[in-house]
Design a protein around this motif. Sequence first.
Motif, mmCIF file in Angstrom:
data_model
loop_
_atom_site.group_PDB
_atom_site.id
_atom_site.type_symbol
_atom_site.label_atom_id
_atom_site.label_comp_id
_atom_site.label_asym_id
_atom_site.label_seq_id
_atom_site.Cartn_x
_atom_site.Cartn_y
_atom_site.Cartn_z
ATOM 1 N N ALA A 1 45.759 49.091 42.073
ATOM 2 C CA ALA A 1 47.161 49.195 42.464
ATOM 3 C C ALA A 1 47.787 47.817 42.643
ATOM 4 N N LEU A 2 47.020 46.887 43.197
ATOM 5 C CA LEU A 2 47.518 45.532 43.400
ATOM 6 C C LEU A 2 47.823 44.861 42.069
ATOM 7 N N LEU A 3 46.875 44.908 41.160
ATOM 8 C CA LEU A 3 47.030 44.197 39.899
ATOM 9 C C LEU A 3 48.020 44.881 38.965
ATOM 10 N N ALA A 4 48.273 46.166 39.194
ATOM 11 C CA ALA A 4 49.268 46.870 38.380
ATOM 12 C C ALA A 4 50.681 46.370 38.648
ATOM 13 N N THR A 5 50.866 45.670 39.758
ATOM 14 C CA THR A 5 52.194 45.135 40.088
ATOM 15 C C THR A 5 52.302 43.638 39.791
ATOM 16 N N ALA A 6 51.330 43.086 39.063
ATOM 17 C CA ALA A 6 51.239 41.633 38.898
ATOM 18 C C ALA A 6 52.436 41.018 38.174
ATOM 19 N N ASN A 7 53.227 41.806 37.491
ATOM 20 C CA ASN A 7 54.430 41.253 36.851
ATOM 21 C C ASN A 7 55.529 40.943 37.866
ATOM 22 N N ARG A 8 55.316 41.335 39.117
ATOM 23 C CA ARG A 8 56.348 41.153 40.138
ATOM 24 C C ARG A 8 56.020 40.010 41.103
ATOM 25 N N TRP A 9 54.888 39.327 40.909
ATOM 26 C CA TRP A 9 54.507 38.217 41.774
ATOM 27 C C TRP A 9 53.626 37.227 41.006
ATOM 28 N N ASP A 10 53.522 36.014 41.549
ATOM 29 C CA ASP A 10 52.729 34.961 40.910
ATOM 30 C C ASP A 10 51.378 34.765 41.574
ATOM 31 N N GLU A 11 51.310 35.072 42.859
ATOM 32 C CA GLU A 11 50.085 34.874 43.622
ATOM 33 C C GLU A 11 50.027 35.900 44.732
ATOM 34 N N ALA A 12 48.853 36.488 44.934
ATOM 35 C CA ALA A 12 48.645 37.383 46.072
ATOM 36 C C ALA A 12 47.953 36.588 47.172
ATOM 37 N N LEU A 13 48.571 36.558 48.342
ATOM 38 C CA LEU A 13 48.028 35.830 49.481
ATOM 39 C C LEU A 13 47.581 36.838 50.532
ATOM 40 N N LEU A 14 46.297 36.774 50.883
ATOM 41 C CA LEU A 14 45.724 37.682 51.874
ATOM 42 C C LEU A 14 45.221 36.850 53.049
ATOM 43 N N PRO B 1 34.152 40.944 45.299
ATOM 44 C CA PRO B 1 34.526 40.390 43.988
ATOM 45 C C PRO B 1 35.877 40.922 43.525
ATOM 46 N N VAL B 2 36.629 40.077 42.829
ATOM 47 C CA VAL B 2 37.911 40.500 42.269
ATOM 48 C C VAL B 2 37.699 40.957 40.829
ATOM 49 N N PRO B 3 38.595 41.760 40.290
ATOM 50 C CA PRO B 3 38.438 42.260 38.923
ATOM 51 C C PRO B 3 38.423 41.137 37.879
ATOM 52 N N ASP B 4 37.877 41.449 36.728
ATOM 53 C CA ASP B 4 37.836 40.487 35.615
ATOM 54 C C ASP B 4 39.254 40.030 35.268
ATOM 55 N N GLY B 5 39.342 38.761 34.905
ATOM 56 C CA GLY B 5 40.635 38.198 34.542
ATOM 57 C C GLY B 5 41.382 37.599 35.710
ATOM 58 N N TRP B 6 40.805 37.710 36.895
ATOM 59 C CA TRP B 6 41.431 37.182 38.112
ATOM 60 C C TRP B 6 40.434 36.311 38.854
ATOM 61 N N ARG B 7 40.947 35.408 39.643
ATOM 62 C CA ARG B 7 40.056 34.603 40.465
ATOM 63 C C ARG B 7 40.601 34.521 41.881
ATOM 64 N N ALA B 8 39.682 34.400 42.822
ATOM 65 C CA ALA B 8 40.038 34.297 44.225
ATOM 66 C C ALA B 8 39.580 32.956 44.764
ATOM 67 N N VAL B 9 40.414 32.358 45.576
ATOM 68 C CA VAL B 9 40.088 31.106 46.255
ATOM 69 C C VAL B 9 40.154 31.384 47.754
ATOM 70 N N ASP B 10 39.035 31.176 48.429
ATOM 71 C CA ASP B 10 38.955 31.444 49.862
ATOM 72 C C ASP B 10 38.898 30.134 50.638
ATOM 73 N N GLU B 11 39.557 30.115 51.776
ATOM 74 C CA GLU B 11 39.508 28.959 52.669
ATOM 75 C C GLU B 11 39.526 29.453 54.101
#
Length: 335
Positions: free
Chosen positions: A100-113, A125-135
């Motif tokens: 559901a999150l990635l289906a809306t990816a045309n409406r945002w540039d970055e998801a911040l959690l 793990p995030v789905p293929d084609g995406w990467r997560a950066v944790d801090e």
Amino acid sequence: MIPAFSGDEWWDLWRRDPRATPFQSPAWMEAWWECLGGGERIDLEARGPDGRLVAALPMTVWHDAGMRRLVPVAAGQSDYSDALVDPAAGPDAVAGLWDALLATANRWDEALLPDLRADSPLLGPVPDGWRAVDEPGEVCPVMVLPPAPPLLAGLSKSKRRKVVHDRHRAAAVGEVSETIVGACGITQALDALFALHAARWAAAGEPGVLADPRVQAFHRAAAPALAAAGLLRLSVVRLDGRIVAVLLGFADGRRGYSYINGVDQSVPGQSFGTLAFAVAIEDALVGGAGEFHFLRGEEPYKYAWGAEARTTVRRRVVRVGSSLKFMPRMLLDGR
């Protein structure tokens, strides 16, 4: 905007998720949206084969210097942000939420959690084609409560002595009462909280985070809804009938929380704040909680109660190949 999921099923999912905190409840999020929200809202959901809601994450698009960031609703005022997930639904619930999150990816540039606890289902793990950066996120000290009341028996000798001393010292200057107020006392307690908090920060030449009328309206809207759900805990200390300390907190049966407080500092030699925290922690213990969360900030008094540091995680999700722009942490800080 009307949520994608109804209030009843939102509450039902909240109760099924043992990790849920008051910050993920409809009472908190919808009050925030009404008073402080705006713009585009995207409510993410996943449903089981029978159509039952098994995961939910209300989000909003935040426009920041040309960057469209998808962030959880009420992120700035919530010390913990996370999805609601029914553990009985298994991994499909989290996978459905990512879909559901990635289906809306045309409406945002970055998801911040932001402000995810270490056991968050969103840290997998995030789905293929995406990467997560944790801090590292915020340090939120947590006190492990003794297995049974009374509270004083479970404290260190020095802290036990301080609580008893502060109670005796307050009683020496007048009649003192320590209570958790009910629904009929919410307005008076919040009025006192805002006034005491303002006075403290005015002495430092600053307005304080509760000065904004919209923030006050948010708490006035959230508090009755939280109280109706049994989640609100307003600890009030009175001296000769006058409110001298207020601690706005929560309790959900598993955990107690302290959110923000106001203390009268005009009476020399008094520590009314200690009394407000004592009654809140005692209430959580009597209610069966195993932990008391002091939430973000490393003020020394939290560790004096015996709390230990726990750090949340800030996760940022972008497409593979996309660049991550630096974002100062204070942009999302609501307190």
